[in-house]
Design a protein around this motif. Structure first.
Motif, mmCIF file in Angstrom:
data_model
loop_
_atom_site.group_PDB
_atom_site.id
_atom_site.type_symbol
_atom_site.label_atom_id
_atom_site.label_comp_id
_atom_site.label_asym_id
_atom_site.label_seq_id
_atom_site.Cartn_x
_atom_site.Cartn_y
_atom_site.Cartn_z
ATOM 1 N N LYS A 3 0.817 -1.204 0.000
ATOM 2 C CA LYS A 3 0.000 0.000 0.000
ATOM 3 C C LYS A 3 0.852 1.256 0.000
ATOM 4 O O LYS A 3 0.499 2.244 -0.597
ATOM 5 N N GLN A 4 1.983 1.224 0.688
ATOM 6 C CA GLN A 4 2.818 2.423 0.793
ATOM 7 C C GLN A 4 4.246 2.138 0.358
ATOM 8 O O GLN A 4 5.182 2.516 1.020
ATOM 9 N N ASN A 5 4.381 1.420 -0.737
ATOM 10 C CA ASN A 5 5.694 1.068 -1.281
ATOM 11 C C ASN A 5 6.487 0.256 -0.263
ATOM 12 O O ASN A 5 7.660 0.484 -0.037
ATOM 13 N N ASP A 6 5.803 -0.698 0.384
ATOM 14 C CA ASP A 6 6.455 -1.500 1.403
ATOM 15 C C ASP A 6 6.766 -2.908 0.926
ATOM 16 O O ASP A 6 6.957 -3.805 1.740
ATOM 17 N N ALA A 7 6.833 -3.104 -0.362
ATOM 18 C CA ALA A 7 7.222 -4.414 -0.880
ATOM 19 C C ALA A 7 8.665 -4.672 -0.491
ATOM 20 O O ALA A 7 9.528 -3.808 -0.623
ATOM 21 N N GLY A 8 8.939 -5.851 0.033
ATOM 22 C CA GLY A 8 10.289 -6.189 0.450
ATOM 23 C C GLY A 8 10.589 -5.840 1.892
ATOM 24 O O GLY A 8 11.686 -6.087 2.362
ATOM 25 N N VAL A 9 9.617 -5.294 2.610
ATOM 26 C CA VAL A 9 9.797 -4.958 4.020
ATOM 27 C C VAL A 9 8.969 -5.935 4.830
ATOM 28 O O VAL A 9 7.808 -6.174 4.532
ATOM 29 N N TYR A 10 9.572 -6.519 5.849
ATOM 30 C CA TYR A 10 8.862 -7.525 6.630
ATOM 31 C C TYR A 10 9.231 -7.416 8.101
ATOM 32 O O TYR A 10 10.259 -6.853 8.472
ATOM 33 N N LYS A 11 8.341 -7.972 8.941
ATOM 34 C CA LYS A 11 8.530 -7.919 10.384
ATOM 35 C C LYS A 11 9.212 -9.189 10.866
ATOM 36 O O LYS A 11 8.868 -10.290 10.453
ATOM 37 N N LEU A 12 10.180 -9.027 11.757
ATOM 38 C CA LEU A 12 10.892 -10.155 12.331
ATOM 39 C C LEU A 12 10.145 -10.682 13.555
ATOM 40 O O LEU A 12 9.245 -10.033 14.090
ATOM 41 N N LYS A 13 10.540 -11.852 14.020
ATOM 42 C CA LYS A 13 9.874 -12.467 15.175
ATOM 43 C C LYS A 13 10.073 -11.674 16.458
ATOM 44 O O LYS A 13 9.239 -11.711 17.348
ATOM 45 N N ASN A 14 11.167 -10.939 16.553
ATOM 46 C CA ASN A 14 11.434 -10.165 17.764
ATOM 47 C C ASN A 14 10.745 -8.798 17.768
ATOM 48 O O ASN A 14 10.930 -8.016 18.687
ATOM 49 N N GLY A 15 9.981 -8.488 16.733
ATOM 50 C CA GLY A 15 9.242 -7.233 16.671
ATOM 51 C C GLY A 15 9.911 -6.149 15.862
ATOM 52 O O GLY A 15 9.294 -5.125 15.563
ATOM 53 N N ASN A 16 11.166 -6.335 15.495
ATOM 54 C CA ASN A 16 11.865 -5.361 14.667
ATOM 55 C C ASN A 16 11.516 -5.607 13.201
ATOM 56 O O ASN A 16 10.844 -6.563 12.853
ATOM 57 N N TRP A 17 12.022 -4.732 12.331
ATOM 58 C CA TRP A 17 11.723 -4.805 10.909
ATOM 59 C C TRP A 17 12.998 -5.032 10.113
ATOM 60 O O TRP A 17 14.094 -4.702 10.562
ATOM 61 N N ALA A 18 12.842 -5.581 8.917
ATOM 62 C CA ALA A 18 13.968 -5.813 8.013
ATOM 63 C C ALA A 18 13.493 -5.582 6.586
ATOM 64 O O ALA A 18 12.290 -5.446 6.334
ATOM 65 N N TYR A 19 14.439 -5.530 5.654
ATOM 66 C CA TYR A 19 14.075 -5.379 4.244
ATOM 67 C C TYR A 19 14.950 -6.268 3.385
ATOM 68 O O TYR A 19 15.983 -6.773 3.813
ATOM 69 N N ARG A 20 14.510 -6.464 2.147
ATOM 70 C CA ARG A 20 15.271 -7.229 1.162
ATOM 71 C C ARG A 20 15.020 -6.629 -0.209
ATOM 72 O O ARG A 20 13.980 -6.022 -0.466
ATOM 73 N N TYR A 21 16.000 -6.797 -1.094
ATOM 74 C CA TYR A 21 15.846 -6.398 -2.490
ATOM 75 C C TYR A 21 16.809 -7.204 -3.336
ATOM 76 O O TYR A 21 17.749 -7.815 -2.829
#
Length: 90
Positions: A3-21
């Motif tokens: 929805k907001q150009n968040d493709a490739g952004v995901y939430k980790l199990k510990n509550g933090n966030w990460a990205y990939r490309y």
């Protein structure tokens, strides 16, 4: 769906966030995954991860651009040589 150009952004199990490309570098697929910023701090919010991902993609794409060629005439090259290149010669 993104929805907001968040493709490739995901939430980790510990509550933090990460990205990939994924980028293609000289015909080779390069996959990048990051969970921390350039200072080593984890991404606490989704917005931080989105901004960091976009900045990483932009810097990776801009670093591969070749420098623009500057066209000079023979006269300009000779004048530059006379001014700078032969100060140690008689």
């Amino acid at each position: 769906m993104a929805k907001q150009n968040d493709a490739g952004v995901y939430k980790l199990k510990n509550g933090n966030w990460a990205y990939r490309y994924v980028l293609m570098v000289n015909g080779v697929r390069k996959e990048v995954r990051k969970a921390k910023d350039e200072f080593g701090a984890p991404f606490k919010t989704k917005r931080e991860a989105i901004k960091a991902r976009q900045a990483a993609i932009d810097s990776a794409q801009n670093s591969r651009k070749p420098k623009p060629t500057v066209r000079k005439t023979v006269q300009e090259v000779y004048q530059e040589y006379c001014a700078n290149g032969r100060s140690d010669r008689a």
